[in-house]
Motif scaffolding. Structure first.
Motif, PDB file in Angstrom:
ATOM      1  N   HIS A  46       9.888   3.624  18.437  1.00  0.00           N
ATOM      2  CA  HIS A  46       9.766   5.067  18.662  1.00  0.00           C
ATOM      3  C   HIS A  46       8.614   5.426  19.589  1.00  0.00           C
ATOM      4  O   HIS A  46       8.161   6.579  19.611  1.00  0.00           O
ATOM      5  N   ASP A  83      -2.583   6.334   1.778  1.00  0.00           N
ATOM      6  CA  ASP A  83      -2.040   7.680   1.975  1.00  0.00           C
ATOM      7  C   ASP A  83      -2.987   8.533   2.815  1.00  0.00           C
ATOM      8  O   ASP A  83      -2.554   9.286   3.698  1.00  0.00           O
ATOM      9  N   MET A 127      -2.835   7.409   6.421  1.00  0.00           N
ATOM     10  CA  MET A 127      -1.618   7.877   7.072  1.00  0.00           C
ATOM     11  C   MET A 127      -1.709   9.369   7.386  1.00  0.00           C
ATOM     12  O   MET A 127      -1.159   9.829   8.396  1.00  0.00           O
ATOM     13  N   GLU A 128      -2.387  10.112   6.547  1.00  0.00           N
ATOM     14  CA  GLU A 128      -2.608  11.526   6.850  1.00  0.00           C
ATOM     15  C   GLU A 128      -3.480  11.662   8.098  1.00  0.00           C
ATOM     16  O   GLU A 128      -3.262  12.534   8.943  1.00  0.00           O
ATOM     17  N   ARG A 156      -1.213  11.193  11.116  1.00  0.00           N
ATOM     18  CA  ARG A 156      -0.455  12.404  11.458  1.00  0.00           C
ATOM     19  C   ARG A 156      -1.357  13.462  12.093  1.00  0.00           C
ATOM     20  O   ARG A 156      -0.956  14.157  13.032  1.00  0.00           O
ATOM     21  N   ALA A 215       3.889   0.593   8.535  1.00  0.00           N
ATOM     22  CA  ALA A 215       4.124   2.032   8.322  1.00  0.00           C
ATOM     23  C   ALA A 215       3.582   2.846   9.488  1.00  0.00           C
ATOM     24  O   ALA A 215       4.211   3.822   9.933  1.00  0.00           O
ATOM     25  N   ALA A 239       5.903   2.451  12.487  1.00  0.00           N
ATOM     26  CA  ALA A 239       7.165   3.159  12.250  1.00  0.00           C
ATOM     27  C   ALA A 239       7.013   4.665  12.450  1.00  0.00           C
ATOM     28  O   ALA A 239       7.945   5.338  12.905  1.00  0.00           O
ATOM     29  N   GLU A 240       5.833   5.202  12.132  1.00  0.00           N
ATOM     30  CA  GLU A 240       5.631   6.647  12.200  1.00  0.00           C
ATOM     31  C   GLU A 240       5.090   7.116  13.537  1.00  0.00           C
ATOM     32  O   GLU A 240       5.359   8.242  13.961  1.00  0.00           O
ATOM     33  N   SER A 241       4.324   6.274  14.208  1.00  0.00           N
ATOM     34  CA  SER A 241       3.589   6.726  15.388  1.00  0.00           C
ATOM     35  C   SER A 241       4.387   6.576  16.669  1.00  0.00           C
ATOM     36  O   SER A 241       4.903   5.506  16.984  1.00  0.00           O
ATOM     37  N   ARG A 242       4.415   7.663  17.443  1.00  0.00           N
ATOM     38  CA  ARG A 242       4.964   7.607  18.799  1.00  0.00           C
ATOM     39  C   ARG A 242       3.868   7.268  19.805  1.00  0.00           C
ATOM     40  O   ARG A 242       4.155   6.985  20.969  1.00  0.00           O
TER      41      ARG A 242
END
Length: 434
Positions: free
Chosen positions: A52, A80, A83-84, A87, A112, A115-118
């Motif tokens: 991504h 957690d 990860m915040e 974001r 993780a 998978a979340e970061s562009r």
């Protein structure tokens, strides 16, 4: 025609999807971008396994990018919360995130994050190795170090910080040079200790071709770490720092021979008047490879405000040729940053990067400022908020102290110079008594 890395594609005249995206973002002709990538003065860190990714270019003629450091450690292992932070960093416009995790479920966190970061993702595998194997540093083998590097590459990391330039010759220079702060690079100090305890060469220097082979597998950019970066003004531009940079220049050419993209990491603490010369030195010794700097911090006496000392140095460095700024937070040297610390660090770095882009004449950089100036001249508050680096903060400041007249603020009220000149141009009376 097939290609292995972005550099390989550029040298073959192949236009990759990542190149098209970057050229469009940067308002740069594809031909120019491809030529600079073939030469190594521009890179696009883009691991084939980072599904991504929204690719970014780093290097000559491109916008100055910023990186955010985070990750889990033994003293702060709340995944957690980290990860915040991820974001939060993405919302605030960071182009890169470095995962410095060194304890616990590092691979779970890294996967993780990817998978979340562009944004592009970087790591320092030696940190992970120490935590992953959970044994004495000196007992970790060269093969085990490389196994961790392989895991990071397989997971989708876009660039790896490896301190390859800290070889035995550089280590001897450390012992002869009277530094106040010795080695302040975590990775550099770990490798130095490993070398001393095993009476051996730096495995990443000795087996550099093996590292290049791993990077080429999935097109991972090699960020050649500055294990000997100065940790104080006293140690800046000394023989140790320069010796390592000479080695990094040699390693850069070897990487390019294998079509592996490279950037060089640079100084931490440095007096203001030394920064521009260091940028020129890196570009000369490392053949124009993109330069990634931490700060530089321009004074050693501002704990709690090092995001400011870093932004000052970063703006000067960027204007003089640095391509990529690593953010520094107010918590630097003191503790792990909070979300608020991280925001302060990101905004300071973004201000420095944009100021550098204006000085470098990056296309479109000055236009943003001109639009803000026009909005101010028009007293168009909504436009000002929308153009601000941090619209939320700008809006909150105005709302916290409302003026009696909407075409002013509580600093000057009806004596506002902009209001006065605007009303004169519109043929209106200038009245200060109502």
């Amino acid at each position: 025609m097939s290609w292995t890395t972005q550099m390989d594609a550029a040298r073959k005249g192949i236009i990759t999807p990542q190149m098209r995206i970057v050229a469009d973002k940067e308002n740069m002709a594809l031909e120019t971008l491809v030529q600079r990538m073939a030469q190594g003065t521009v890179i696009i860190p883009a691991n084939r396994n980072h599904a991504h990714l929204d690719p970014e270019g780093v290097g000559l003629g491109l916008r100055t990018k910023i990186n955010v450091n985070l990750g889990i450690s033994k003293d702060a292992c709340d995944m957690d919360l980290e990860m915040e932070k991820v974001r939060h960093a993405l919302r605030l416009g960071a182009e890169a995130i470095m995962d410095l995790s060194c304890f616990g479920k590092t691979r779970e966190f890294r996967q993780a994050l990817i998978a979340e970061s562009r944004a592009m993702i970087g790591t320092v595998p030696i940190y992970d190795a120490v935590g992953f194997y959970d044994k004495n540093l000196s007992d970790i083998s060269a093969d085990e170090f490389f196994d961790v590097v392989q895991a990071h590459v397989d997971d989708g990391v876009d660039f790896l910080t490896i301190h390859c330039g800290l070889n035995r010759l550089t280590a001897e220079r450390i012992e002869k040079t009277q530094r106040l702060t010795s080695l302040v690079s975590r990775g550099g100090s770990l490798l130095y200790a490993w070398m001393k305890e095993n009476n051996a060469e730096n495995p990443f220097y000795e087996h550099y071709d093996r590292l290049l082979e791993i990077c080429a597998q999935h097109d991972v950019t090699l960020s050649l770490g500055d294990g000997c970066r100065p940790g104080s003004l006293h140690d800046a531009t000394d023989a140790v720092q320069v010796q390592e940079m000479i080695v990094l220049g040699e390693l850069t050419r070897r990487a390019w021979e294998r079509n592996v993209q490279v950037m060089i990491e640079g100084p931490g603490h440095m007096a203001l008047n030394e920064i521009a010369a260091n940028m020129v030195l890196e570009k000369r010794l490392c053949h124009g490879a993109p330069f990634y700097v931490l700060g530089p911090l321009v004074t050693d006496v501002a704990p709690g405000y090092d995001h400011i000392t870093s932004a000052i140095g970063g703006a000067v460095a960027g204007a003089a040729g640095a391509d990529f700024l690593c953010y520094v937070t107010p918590a630097e040297h003191l503790r792990l940053p909070t979300l608020d610390d991280m925001k302060e660090g990101i905004m300071a770095a973004r201000i420095a990067a944009h100021a550098a882009d204006i000085a470098k004449g990056i296309p479109g950089a000055r236009d943003w400022d001109d639009k803000m100036s026009k909005a101010r001249a028009d007293l168009d508050w909504e436009a000002m908020f929308n153009l601000a680096l941090d619209p939320e903060k700008a809006r909150a400041y105005r709302e916290s102290s409302r003026p009696a007249h909407e075409d002013s603020c509580t600093m000057c009220g009806k004596m506002c110079a902009v209001r006065t000149m605007k009303r004169l141009k519109e043929g209106k009376d200038i009245r200060l008594d109502d």
